[in-house]
Design a protein around this motif. Structure first.
Motif, short mmCIF file in Angstrom:
data_model
loop_
_atom_site.label_atom_id
_atom_site.label_comp_id
_atom_site.label_asym_id
_atom_site.label_seq_id
_atom_site.Cartn_x
_atom_site.Cartn_y
_atom_site.Cartn_z
N LEU A 192 0.60 -0.94 -0.05
CA LEU A 192 -0.01 -0.23 0.07
C LEU A 192 1.09 1.79 0.22
N ASN A 196 -0.39 5.49 3.19
CA ASN A 196 -1.50 4.69 3.16
C ASN A 196 -1.53 3.12 4.62
N SER A 200 -3.81 3.96 7.58
CA SER A 200 -4.67 2.52 7.63
C SER A 200 -4.49 2.28 9.57
N SER A 240 -8.05 2.66 3.71
CA SER A 240 -7.31 3.25 2.78
C SER A 240 -6.87 3.27 1.76
N GLY A 244 -7.77 6.09 0.81
CA GLY A 244 -6.67 7.15 0.58
C GLY A 244 -6.28 7.80 0.10
#
Ligand SMILES: [Zn+2]
Length: 256
Positions: A192, A196, A200, A240, A244
């Motif tokens: 990610l 992100n 998260s 996210s 995100g």
């Protein structure tokens, strides 16, 4: 097209029920076929149609009439929903394939952690391998920026929870939070990216705190009880993954 993706998601959800039940119990995923957890009778294919069979059988086993957990159709529906939203977000792209595999693995982690307070290493390693494949894909596309963001995501995800785990263990004077969570956030970070992963973590802390307060209020949880953190991390990651980039650009725009 979206209906095909949702149906595909529901089918993966049905398979996921098998994985979530069998993997932490160290049972084979493939053999034997589905059977009732109460009477052990084999479930025929026509009683094993995701969502539909549950409704037709009114949530009971055909043979022993034992209630079938509502969790099975819920997991199937959840996968259908997440697959559908992924399609809306990414369209028919390579990123969609990455998103679907990523989501499939982290939702397995979410339910296994919920049930057993463990995250199987196999799944954390799978996330890591998926991240490596993603890095290779970005490399061939020449996307240097995203590679850097993802590698920092891996290191950042690891350090963040590693340090928090250390501090929490010192405060509570016992092992707080498993290494499974640390590996999970690192592996997810590789997929990610750092922005992100921070997002998260932020979401998971907020949602986790609210859930703990609600559970304490209704006495479903007492002080000193352990609560698995994995499910909240996973929830944060899903938010996210979908929102995100929008949240981050909205946040940056506040200052420009
Ligand atoms: Zn039965």
């Amino acid at each position: 097209m979206i209906f095909a993706v949702i149906i595909f998601g529901i089918l993966i959800g049905s398979f996921s029920n098998v994985v979530i039940y069998r993997m932490p119990r160290k049972l084979s995923i493939i053999k034997p076929g589905s059977h009732c957890v109460a009477c052990n009778k084999e479930i025929k294919w026509h009683d094993n149609i995701p969502l539909i069979s549950y409704v037709i059988l009114k949530g009971k086993c055909r043979y022993c009439r034992e209630r079938i957990s509502l969790r099975y159709p819920l997991v199937e529906g959840l996968y259908g929903l997440l697959y559908g939203v992924s399609y809306l977000k990414f369209g028919l792209t390579v990123n969609l394939a990455f998103a679907l595999i990523f989501i499939t693995i982290i939702v397995w982690i979410m339910f296994i952690d919920l049930d057993f307070h463990i995250i199987p290493d196999t799944l954390n390693i799978s996330l890591f391998i998926l991240g490596i494949i993603r890095i290779l894909y970005l490399f061939f596309r020449g996307d240097k920026n995203e590679i850097i963001i993802n590698v920092i995501g891996f290191i950042g995800g690891f350090l963040l929870l590693f340090i928090i785990r250390r501090i929490a263990s010192m405060i509570y004077k016992r092992e707080a939070m498993g290494y499974g969570d640390v590996k999970l956030l690192a592996g997810a970070g590789l997929n990610l990216g750092i922005y992100n992963i921070l997002l998260s973590f932020g979401f998971s802390t907020i949602i986790g705190a609210i859930t703990a307060l609600i559970l304490l209020k209704f006495k479903k949880l007492s002080k000193g009880d352990e609560m698995a953190f994995g499910p909240f991390l996973v929830t944060g990651m899903i938010i996210s993954l979908f929102f995100g980039s929008d949240i981050i650009s909205w946040y940056i725009n506040l200052f420009i």
